[in-house]
Design an enzyme around this catalytic site. Structure first.
Site, PDB file in Angstrom:
ATOM      1  N   SER A 126      26.570 111.798  74.231  1.00 40.24           N
ATOM      2  CA  SER A 126      26.062 111.577  75.599  1.00 40.24           C
ATOM      3  C   SER A 126      24.601 111.172  75.565  1.00 40.24           C
ATOM      4  O   SER A 126      24.137 110.407  76.413  1.00 40.24           O
ATOM      5  CB  SER A 126      26.170 112.857  76.429  1.00 40.24           C
ATOM      6  N   PHE A 186      22.212  96.712  87.059  1.00 40.74           N
ATOM      7  CA  PHE A 186      23.115  96.799  85.918  1.00 40.74           C
ATOM      8  C   PHE A 186      24.222  95.789  86.132  1.00 40.74           C
ATOM      9  O   PHE A 186      24.423  95.306  87.244  1.00 40.74           O
ATOM     10  CB  PHE A 186      23.705  98.221  85.844  1.00 40.74           C
ATOM     11  N   ARG A 231      35.139  99.460  82.086  1.00 41.17           N
ATOM     12  CA  ARG A 231      34.212 100.366  82.736  1.00 41.17           C
ATOM     13  C   ARG A 231      32.905  99.648  83.033  1.00 41.17           C
ATOM     14  O   ARG A 231      32.427  98.866  82.232  1.00 41.17           O
ATOM     15  CB  ARG A 231      33.931 101.544  81.798  1.00 41.17           C
ATOM     16  N   GLU A 258      22.024  98.030  78.235  1.00 43.12           N
ATOM     17  CA  GLU A 258      22.273  97.024  79.250  1.00 43.12           C
ATOM     18  C   GLU A 258      21.049  96.854  80.148  1.00 43.12           C
ATOM     19  O   GLU A 258      20.851  95.821  80.772  1.00 43.12           O
ATOM     20  CB  GLU A 258      23.471  97.473  80.085  1.00 43.12           C
ATOM     21  N   HIS A 300      32.421  99.790  72.082  1.00 43.13           N
ATOM     22  CA  HIS A 300      31.475 100.629  72.795  1.00 43.13           C
ATOM     23  C   HIS A 300      32.111 101.791  73.531  1.00 43.13           C
ATOM     24  O   HIS A 300      31.557 102.881  73.575  1.00 43.13           O
ATOM     25  CB  HIS A 300      30.709  99.762  73.791  1.00 43.13           C
ATOM     26  N   GLN A 310      36.362  98.887  75.379  1.00 42.26           N
ATOM     27  CA  GLN A 310      35.241  98.052  75.809  1.00 42.26           C
ATOM     28  C   GLN A 310      34.328  97.672  74.645  1.00 42.26           C
ATOM     29  O   GLN A 310      34.047  98.494  73.778  1.00 42.26           O
ATOM     30  CB  GLN A 310      34.410  98.792  76.855  1.00 42.26           C
ATOM     31  N   LEU A 352      23.337 100.296  69.536  1.00 42.45           N
ATOM     32  CA  LEU A 352      23.272  99.787  70.902  1.00 42.45           C
ATOM     33  C   LEU A 352      21.847  99.474  71.355  1.00 42.45           C
ATOM     34  O   LEU A 352      20.932 100.256  71.130  1.00 42.45           O
ATOM     35  CB  LEU A 352      23.866 100.848  71.824  1.00 42.45           C
ATOM     36  N   HIS A 393      30.579  96.282  73.884  1.00 44.54           N
ATOM     37  CA  HIS A 393      29.286  96.115  74.538  1.00 44.54           C
ATOM     38  C   HIS A 393      28.667  94.821  74.060  1.00 44.54           C
ATOM     39  O   HIS A 393      28.655  94.543  72.862  1.00 44.54           O
ATOM     40  CB  HIS A 393      28.363  97.295  74.195  1.00 44.54           C
ATOM     41  N   ARG A 407      30.760  93.871  81.486  1.00 44.89           N
ATOM     42  CA  ARG A 407      30.617  93.840  80.028  1.00 44.89           C
ATOM     43  C   ARG A 407      31.721  93.060  79.340  1.00 44.89           C
ATOM     44  O   ARG A 407      31.476  92.347  78.365  1.00 44.89           O
ATOM     45  CB  ARG A 407      30.602  95.270  79.500  1.00 44.89           C
ATOM     46  N   GLY A 432      31.045 119.464  73.398  1.00 48.67           N
ATOM     47  CA  GLY A 432      29.807 119.987  73.992  1.00 48.67           C
ATOM     48  C   GLY A 432      28.893 118.906  74.516  1.00 48.67           C
ATOM     49  O   GLY A 432      27.680 119.084  74.584  1.00 48.67           O
TER      50      GLY A 432
END
Lengths: 257, 665, 250
Positions: free
Chosen positions: B44, B141, B405, B270, B369, B255, B267, B257, B301, B13
């Site tokens: 998310s 970024f 990514r 970035e 990450h 990945q 976190l 971070h 990254r 979800g």
């Protein structure tokens, strides 16, 4: 109107467009509260005129009886005001009642909540419930008395009532509870409507100041009435004559010269 | 057995799942979303920094377009991505941002006139155009040529998730919260739904659907140090893997971070570096320019993380009893900026470190990450191996990210994939031959199987604790399959994981409750997580090259000649302790952007034999079409638009690129 | 951060007593009780770390919810020493060595510290229609987006930061007594959409959802919501603002 009643009876009130009454009632509760609180402040100022002197208090009480307008005291003016206030008072009580815990379960829940949360403003609200509850009786009794015996307001009449009629415990409680209720009420009114736009610490300070000031003022005045009442106890029932008036015009019927 | 029928079953979800669900619902299909936690709690929400979309509104974004976004994405992926998918993505991302704007996301906006920003530790005055005033703003970024990251202060993911979730509520989409899919119901060729456990009551039911979409996010919790939420245990990946038929792509591409708060791994965005924050070492020295003179702190990254670890290895870390760390310095951005644009960072530093980032440096070290790998799908989101099974978002590998990514591309991918897969899944349901009768007997078999497994787990009387084995697995992954990898460590990792997998058959549970039982949940997830961990470790062991985030110290070169291919891991034999690995070639001859140097990181790679040929071909085509507009050039190099759902094929309007002039669609 | 010569320090960590409410409504005959757990405090220990340690080392049956463990998802709200807080953002350091943990009141209890906030929040969203009511059903997403003043976007985000953790409702005296009360979270949402120029609803429309005693006129301005909000949303001023606007409708 009839339609509305039938629709409501059918349990469908929630399905219609929302009634505008909740808004009006909420406003009314705040407005009546504000009015009563402001009245209380004024009232306490007038009461405490006794601290300046018996003459001052005599002038204030006569002023409200219209003496200076009509040249004659009309105590029924006081009755009228007391009567009107009684209506406002009852309206406020009725509206505030909506927010009270309505059964033991709710009361138990809110009390446990207040105890566990240790949150100042929530606790204060419970105090407001308690003080409001006491005011049902004390405030009502006081207003009733003023409405029906308005002539019994005066430097000596009031003092006799407080001391010789032994009503000072009644006034002590009424004073404390009313000032508390009003101070918290005004504070919450400001938060409720976001006006005046002071920060909460400032509002809290004002609330405390208001409470302390009016309680002190009221207590001093009460003490003064008690003192006068004590000194006057031998002349119970005699009315006060202002210092500039001839002593022989005193009558037993009222405090009119 | 309770059986629930629907057209589309979405597992997960978060943003990808919800957007897929909305897409299908808008096309008239019944949708049920299954989720472990209320949708607004999904991971998310943790995407702080932003979402890449080439709107080109801000001054430093002028000239940005799909082509540049595409190039950045492909380079970021170290040429591991599917370039068709990358093209589909960059063309849809601006639409996704604008759709969200229309749905209510409070995107930060451009303010006309001058403003001061920090670029490369210098104060610079930027002047925003009058014409851009009030349009959606972009920030810088890592790994991007233009300022392209659209953002909502530093709560982008949160704002997007709440917008999307509210839209799902508006559309009346059924969301079944606190349930977990335990297994896909399938017959080896087609997927029919899932066996679902209610996490409160323990009740098992069969959800049967024409199409099932996995959008369950990443698998960060396979690692001890991760930025991921505790629910990111890769259970979506595991569902596919456990079918024995579906394959997972590029699982070794993990990945890290650069800026996880040390040691908790929480976190910090970035955006801190994007807005001008610096990395410093034990001496307070800004070390990134020494390694990456061009992009400095804003290289991709994988590169920044690696440089950080490299620098720590040189003894330049700040020593503590939990190990060494480096500093992230954002004090130079000023209190106002931090309290307005990086408020989340300030809150996190305050609550977890007790420091004020406007005054003190933040202790950071790279942390796991993102899971680039996922359920391998076609560009439509459908698995090539199991009909009716779709995947979207971090759980999927349609292959947008390849081996690394870009920041801001994941949260963009969630909604973009939702838009695209939502259409394809609807097309799938619309086809009459997919209108199948619910296979009730099969469903019953699957439910029964899961029921027996759970009962066995509850009854088991072994020696092992699920929590302890889980911790051992996480330790092993962080130790052996981290940023720097080499044969010995990887092989040790694989062996340890295999042993753990065997030990996981010998559990003992203290709590015997059939209903809400956290220990039981840990126990049944354990084996699945171990299998996933093995696909990563074993895939990493086998891949004898370095690409993107996968870095082998013993094979530091990117080797396009032998390894320009995607790893496909499946688990056909349930009792095996290793996955089956297969490889899928990436066609250099069809690439719009043939492999080359990324523009940052070491320039160290072995070319594919086709690369020079394709390079020449591309150059020739570009020369020939010199006068043509960029769309025509692109079309000639690598046609892709027919792959997009018809509703998403159009060009995107920009201030400098009015739609009338280039509308071919 | 602890410095490198901290290990000696570790020996002097406090022992904490966590008194946790245990109750499983799924289990017949289960009665609510408080159970004590003793653990050794560690550097930077949050309730997330403490509770997980208890679950993995002492009592695997203990139920609680965490998701992001970084204070952004709102899953882990619970009553810490009587007040609602996000457990993941609660450092044990800031508390005495005796800490009581109980589930949020008001919400449906799943077990121990776990409550079903999600279910209630969805109901609230449906009841108040907390989504943007835009002008058009479909927008042309290929076109440049509608403009918005940067300050307006910031103001909306300020209210949009709500994570629906439920702390405000758990702290609310009104909600404790009236279970159909909308709560500060609902008012926050309405305030957010009311601010949004893209939303076409008028105050008359908003009155339809919050113009009664279950809504804004039920609020008694105790402001515990404002005081406990982990996101520091300006609930005090926003609720007062809504009350004025709704009173004007009346």
């Amino acid at each position: 109107m009839h339609d509305r009643i039938l629709i409501t009876q059918a349990g469908l009130a929630e399905r219609t467009r929302k009634s505008r009454w909740p808004a009006r009632l909420d406003l009314l509760q705040s407005a009546t509260g504000l009015l009563l609180a402001l009245f209380l402040c004024g009232h306490l100022f007038f009461d405490s005129s006794i601290l300046i002197g018996k003459d001052a208090m005599w002038v204030v009480s006569k002023f409200y009886e219209g003496y200076f307008f009509f040249g004659k005291a009309h105590p029924w003016l006081v009755s009228l005001v007391a009567g009107l206030l009684f209506v406002v008072f009852m309206a406020h009580a009725l509206l505030a009642l909506r927010k009270f815990p309505v059964n033991y379960r709710q009361y138990r829940t809110i009390r446990a909540h207040v105890r566990a949360m240790r949150h100042g403003d929530t606790r204060l609200w419970l105090w407001q419930v308690y003080s409001g509850f006491l005011l049902f009786f004390f405030g009502a009794a006081h207003l009733y008395q003023m409405a029906f015996w308005p002539q019994l307001i005066g430097p000596h009449a009031s003092s006799d009532r407080i001391w010789s009629d032994a009503l000072w415990p009644f006034y002590l409680i009424l004073l404390t509870v009313a000032v508390l209720h009003a101070a918290i009420g005004l504070y919450r009114l400001a938060l409720k409507w976001g006006w005046p736009r002071f920060s909460r610490p400032v509002l809290k300070f004002l609330r405390g100041t208001l409470f302390a000031f009016f309680l002190t003022l009221g207590l001093l005045a009460l003490a003064q009435y008690m003192w006068i009442g004590l000194l006057h106890s031998d002349h119970y029932g005699e009315r006060y004559t202002p210092s500039w008036a001839a002593p022989e015009t005193q009558t037993a019927q009222g405090e009119t010269p | 057995m309770k059986t629930i029928l629907t057209d589309v079953l979405v597992i997960g979800g978060g943003l990808a799942g919800l957007r897929t669900a909305i897409g299908a619902k808008q096309r008239g299909h019944e949708v049920i979303v299954l989720t472990l936690v209320p949708p607004k709690r999904s991971h998310s929400a943790a995407a702080q920094g932003g979402m890449q979309a080439s709107l080109a509104n801000v001054t430093n974004g002028i000239g940005d377009n799909e082509d540049i976004h595409f190039g950045d994405t492909v380079r970021g992926s170290d040429w591991g991505c599917d370039q068709i998918v990358a093209r589909m993505f960059v063309n849809t991302s601006p639409k996704a941002v604008r759709e969200l704007a229309a749905w209510g996301t409070p995107w930060s906006r451009v303010r006309r006139g001058d403003r001061e920003v920090i670029i490369n530790s210098q104060k610079v005055t930027l002047t925003e155009r009058d014409t851009a005033h009030g349009l959606i703003a972009q920030r810088d970024f890592g790994g991007t040529k233009k300022w392209r990251t659209c953002y909502v202060s530093d709560g982008t993911g949160h704002a997007m998730l709440f917008t999307t979730s509210d839209q799902a509520i508006r559309h009346g989409i059924e969301v079944h919260e606190r349930v977990e899919a335990l297994a896909l119901i399938h017959d080896g060729a087609r997927c029919y739904g899932a066996v679902v456990r209610n996490l409160i009551t323990g009740e098992l039911s069969a959800y049967l659907a024409k199409a099932t979409a996995i959008a369950a996010g990443g698998a960060g919790r396979l690692y001890r140090v991760t930025t991921n939420a505790v629910i990111c245990e890769g259970m979506g990946h595991a569902l596919a893997l456990e079918t024995g038929v579906a394959a997972l792509g590029n699982m070794e591409a993990i990945q890290f971070h650069p800026t996880g708060i040390f040691p908790a791994g929480i976190l910090v965005t970035e955006g801190c570096r994007g807005d001008g924050g610096l990395l410093r070492d034990v001496d307070g020295h800004r070390f990134m320019p020494d390694y990456e003179p061009e992009k400095k702190e804003l290289a991709s990254r994988d590169v920044v993380s690696r440089r950080m670890e490299e620098h720590i290895r040189k003894g330049k870390g700040v020593p503590t009893r939990f190990g060494p760390h480096l500093w992230l310095d954002i004090t130079l951005l000023g209190r106002r900026h931090i309290e307005h644009n990086l408020r989340e960072v300030k809150e996190i530093c305050g609550s977890f470190l007790g420091i004020d980032p406007a005054e003190k440096w933040i202790p950071v070290r790279p942390a796991q990450h993102y899971t680039m790998g996922g359920v391998r799908t076609r560009h439509t989101g459908e698995s090539p191996y199991l009909k009716g099974l779709f995947a979207a978002g971090e759980a999927a590998c349609w292959d947008l990210h390849g081996f690394n990514r870009l920041g801001g591309n994941s949260v963009a991918e969630t909604v973009v994939a939702g838009m695209i897969v939502g259409e394809f899944i609807s097309d799938f349901c619309d086809r009459p031959d997919n209108n199948i009768a619910p296979p009730l007997t099969l469903a019953q078999e699957f439910v029964r199987r899961e029921e027996i497994r759970l009962q066995e787990l509850l009854a088991a009387n072994g020696q092992e604790s699920a929590f302890a084995l889980l911790a051992e697995m996480q330790d092993t992954m962080t130790r052996c399959v981290g940023i720097f990898r080499e044969a010995e460590g990887l092989s040790e990792g694989v062996t340890t994981l295999q042993r753990l997998l065997q030990r996981s058959g010998n559990l003992k549970l203290t709590g015997k409750s059939w209903g809400s039982n956290p220990e039981l949940v840990a126990a049944y997830r354990l084996k699945r997580m171990l299998k996933l961990a093995l696909t990563i470790a074993y895939g990493a062991y086998q891949r004898t090259e370095s690409r993107g985030a996968h870095f082998r110290e013993d094979f530091p070169q990117r080797n396009d000649r032998d390894w320009l291919k995607r790893t496909l891991a499946s688990w056909p034999d349930e009792d095996a302790t290793l996955p089956h690995l297969a490889y899928e070639r990436l066609e250099v001859r069809k690439m719009e952007l043939p492999p080359g140097w990324r523009g940052y990181g070491t320039r160290n790679y072995i070319d594919h034999p086709d690369t020079p040929i394709r390079q020449a071909e591309v150059e020739r085509l570009r020369e020939k079409l010199d006068a043509a507009d960029r769309f025509a050039v692109q079309e000639a190099l690598m046609p892709y638009r027919d792959k997009l759902p018809a509703v998403l094929r159009n060009h995107n309007e920009r201030l400098d690129e009015p739609l009338e002039d280039n509308a071919h669609a | 951060m602890p410095d490198s010569n901290a290990p000696a320090e570790a020996l002097r960590h406090r022992f904490l007593t966590l008194e946790i409410l245990r109750y499983n409504p799924q289990e017949a005959g289960s009665l609510p009780r408080l159970q004590s757990y003793r653990i050794e405090e560690a550097d930077g220990m949050t309730l997330f770390i403490a509770l997980n340690e208890i679950r993995t080392r002492q009592d695997p049956t203990l139920q609680f919810d965490f998701v992001c463990r970084a204070g952004i998802c709102g899953s882990c709200a619970m009553m810490v020493n009587g007040r609602p807080r996000l457990a993941c953002r609660t450092l044990t350091l800031d508390y005495p060595d005796h800490i009581t943990l109980t589930p949020l009141p008001f919400f449906e209890l799943i077990g121990d510290l776990s409550v079903n906030t999600g279910k209630w929040m969805r109901g609230m969203s449906e009841r108040l229609a907390t989504w943007l009511h835009g002008r058009e059903e479909t927008v042309d997403v290929t076109r440049i987006e509608e403009r918005m003043e940067p300050e307006v976007a910031e103001a909306i985000y300020e209210m949009d930061r709500c994570v629906e953790c439920g702390c405000c409702v758990a702290a609310c005296g009104t909600a404790q007594m009236r279970e159909d009360f909308v709560g500060a979270v609902g008012f926050g949402k309405i305030a957010r959409f009311r601010l949004d120029p893209r939303d076409t609803r008028t105050d008359d429309d908003f009155y339809e959802v919050i113009g009664d005693d279950r809504g804004v006129f039920g609020c008694m301005s105790l402001l515990a919501c404002h005081d406990v909000c982990p996101k520091n949303l300006p609930l005090q001023t926003q609720i007062a603002f809504l009350r004025r606007k709704m009173a004007m409708v009346g």
